[in-house]
Enzyme design. Structure first.
Site, PDB file in Angstrom:
ATOM      1  N   HIS A   1       0.844  -1.203   0.000  1.00  0.00           N
ATOM      2  CA  HIS A   1       0.000   0.000   0.000  1.00  0.00           C
ATOM      3  C   HIS A   1       0.883   1.259   0.000  1.00  0.00           C
ATOM      4  O   HIS A   1       0.675   2.185  -0.796  1.00  0.00           O
ATOM      5  CB  HIS A   1      -0.901  -0.037   1.235  1.00  0.00           C
ATOM      6  CG  HIS A   1      -1.728   1.184   1.452  1.00  0.00           C
ATOM      7  ND1 HIS A   1      -3.098   1.203   1.306  1.00  0.00           N
ATOM      8  CD2 HIS A   1      -1.396   2.452   1.840  1.00  0.00           C
ATOM      9  CE1 HIS A   1      -3.552   2.417   1.573  1.00  0.00           C
ATOM     10  NE2 HIS A   1      -2.545   3.191   1.912  1.00  0.00           N
ATOM     11  N   GLU A   2       1.880   1.284   0.879  1.00  0.00           N
ATOM     12  CA  GLU A   2       2.779   2.433   0.962  1.00  0.00           C
ATOM     13  C   GLU A   2       3.659   2.552  -0.278  1.00  0.00           C
ATOM     14  O   GLU A   2       3.980   3.667  -0.725  1.00  0.00           O
ATOM     15  CB  GLU A   2       3.652   2.341   2.220  1.00  0.00           C
ATOM     16  CG  GLU A   2       2.884   2.339   3.527  1.00  0.00           C
ATOM     17  CD  GLU A   2       1.988   3.556   3.681  1.00  0.00           C
ATOM     18  OE1 GLU A   2       2.361   4.637   3.179  1.00  0.00           O
ATOM     19  OE2 GLU A   2       0.914   3.419   4.289  1.00  0.00           O
TER      20      GLU A   2
ATOM     21  N   HIS B   1       1.829   4.517  -2.925  1.00  0.00           N
ATOM     22  CA  HIS B   1       2.052   5.962  -2.773  1.00  0.00           C
ATOM     23  C   HIS B   1       3.427   6.355  -3.312  1.00  0.00           C
ATOM     24  O   HIS B   1       3.575   7.342  -4.037  1.00  0.00           O
ATOM     25  CB  HIS B   1       2.011   6.361  -1.294  1.00  0.00           C
ATOM     26  CG  HIS B   1       0.670   6.247  -0.643  1.00  0.00           C
ATOM     27  ND1 HIS B   1      -0.443   6.894  -1.113  1.00  0.00           N
ATOM     28  CD2 HIS B   1       0.279   5.570   0.469  1.00  0.00           C
ATOM     29  CE1 HIS B   1      -1.472   6.615  -0.319  1.00  0.00           C
ATOM     30  NE2 HIS B   1      -1.052   5.829   0.643  1.00  0.00           N
TER      31      HIS B   1
END
Length: 394
Positions: free
Chosen positions: A79-80, A83
């Protein structure tokens, strides 16, 4: 909290916070302890038909708990990275990714001012989580797994979808707060959009806190986290607007006015000067060069009866934090805050002392600038998307 670097992906350091090292085994144990409830939830959600009795026997629940917890935090890391990849695509480097108590944080070295870029960076994480949830569900449908593997894959499918929805809550530092700010910034200044998004985040936090009082303490903790995050983001943006165009040279104390000490001064002489001059820290000069910094806490390490026998050189800090006089004032403030120190030594390209900038200097300058009308809670329309501080994508 202390964090440990365990590797890197795409050149981005991956860190584990102490809180993560504590929560991971606790989280695994909780899943194992609640195996029967999870089996019931997964069966009703995905129609899996998992056998409760088989999965609740022996060490099986605890092994599934470990696998599910590790798998979930691996998904948080992805998920990170979602980004991070989009951020780097737009030219904004990632300082590090840290896994901690409530998930993960990607530390951006610089926050994008363009609302479209921020929107795409912020939404990338939830998109990755949704994709992981869909892929996990597809694996459940397409392949016949053993009950243990089916439990773990089914758990990750559900957890990733919940993670995406949770992160889209409209409050900083959640992704939803940044998405909301990006949308608000389409027709507003960056600072004003931040303040409006922060107010929405505070309202969400209060609502979550009220709901959490009815038996869910974790929800109360999350509400506190969101409220503090919203307040910090708003304050940071106000300070960025106030310090826009202000350099360290503008707020520092010039070298001619900086009080210094020498390495061979005794601690007794140092404490006497601190008392007389009301200073708690000094640069240490030798042969015209800064060789260290000494503070009141350094002096206190020496017993009063021994202070005539010890010199500044015995207790000073030799690893001096310096900054260029042309650096932004906001950068100086962030370094002071992040390092937990009270001052930075200002030096030129040749290493010569130019001045000193302290936390007090910066706070005083900020108060004066605010009094003059800059960086107020409602910046004037001429301020077009003031630069934000190094940001975080959660």
């Amino acid at each position: 909290m202390r964090s440990y670097t365990v590797g890197s992906v795409f050149g981005i350091p991956i860190k584990l916070d102490v809180t993560f090292l504590l929560v991971l085994p606790a989280f695994a144990a909780l899943i194992g302890w609640q195996t029967e409830q999870w089996v019931s939830t997964l069966n009703s959600t995905w129609g899996l038909g998992l056998p409760v009795g088989t999965l609740s026997q022996g060490a099986t629940p605890w092994l599934m708990g470990v696998a599910a917890a590790v798998g979930l935090f691996a998904c948080v890391l992805l998920h990170e990275l979602g980004h991070s990849v989009v951020s780097m695509h737009y030219g904004y480097p990632i300082e590090s990714i840290t896994l901690w108590l409530l998930g993960g944080v990607a530390n951006l070295e610089e926050q994008p001012e363009d609302w479209k870029q921020e929107f795409l960076i912020a939404i990338a994480g939830p998109v990755v989580s949704v994709a992981l949830g869909v892929v996990s569900y597809g694996a459940l449908v397409a392949v016949g797994w053993s009950p243990v593997v089916t439990f773990v894959v089914g758990y990750l499918a559900l957890a990733n979808l919940v993670l995406a929805v949770f992160n889209l809550l409209p409050g900083f530092p959640m992704d939803g707060g940044r998405v909301l700010r990006a949308l608000l910034a389409r027709k507003r200044t960056f600072a004003r959009a931040t303040q409006l998004a922060a107010e929405v985040g505070k309202a969400v936090a209060v609502l979550l806190g009220i709901l959490g009082l009815f038996g869910n303490l974790l929800l109360v903790a999350i509400a506190f986290f969101i409220y503090i995050g919203a307040s910090s983001e708003s304050q940071r943006t106000v300070m960025n607007a106030a310090f826009e165009g202000v350099t360290v040279r503008d707020v520092m104390t010039d070298a001619a006015d900086v009080k210094v000490v020498h390495p061979d001064d005794t601690i007794a002489e140092l404490t006497e000067r601190m008392f007389e001059e009301r200073h708690t820290g000094y640069p240490v000069m030798e042969n015209g060069r800064v060789v260290g910094v000494v503070t009141l806490s350094d002096a206190r390490e020496v017993e009063p009866v021994e202070r005539d026998a010890y010199t500044v050189a015995d207790v000073m800090t030799r690893d001096v934090e310096t900054i260029d006089p042309n650096a932004e004032a906001m950068n100086a403030l962030e370094r002071i805050q992040n390092s937990g120190i009270g001052r930075l030594i200002v030096v030129d390209d040749d290493g010569e002392l130019v001045g000193l900038v302290s936390r007090t200097d910066l706070v005083t300058a900020f108060n004066i600038i605010q009094s003059a009308g800059r960086g107020s809670q409602t910046p004037s329309p001429e301020v077009n998307g003031g630069e934000d501080s190094p940001g975080r994508a959660s």
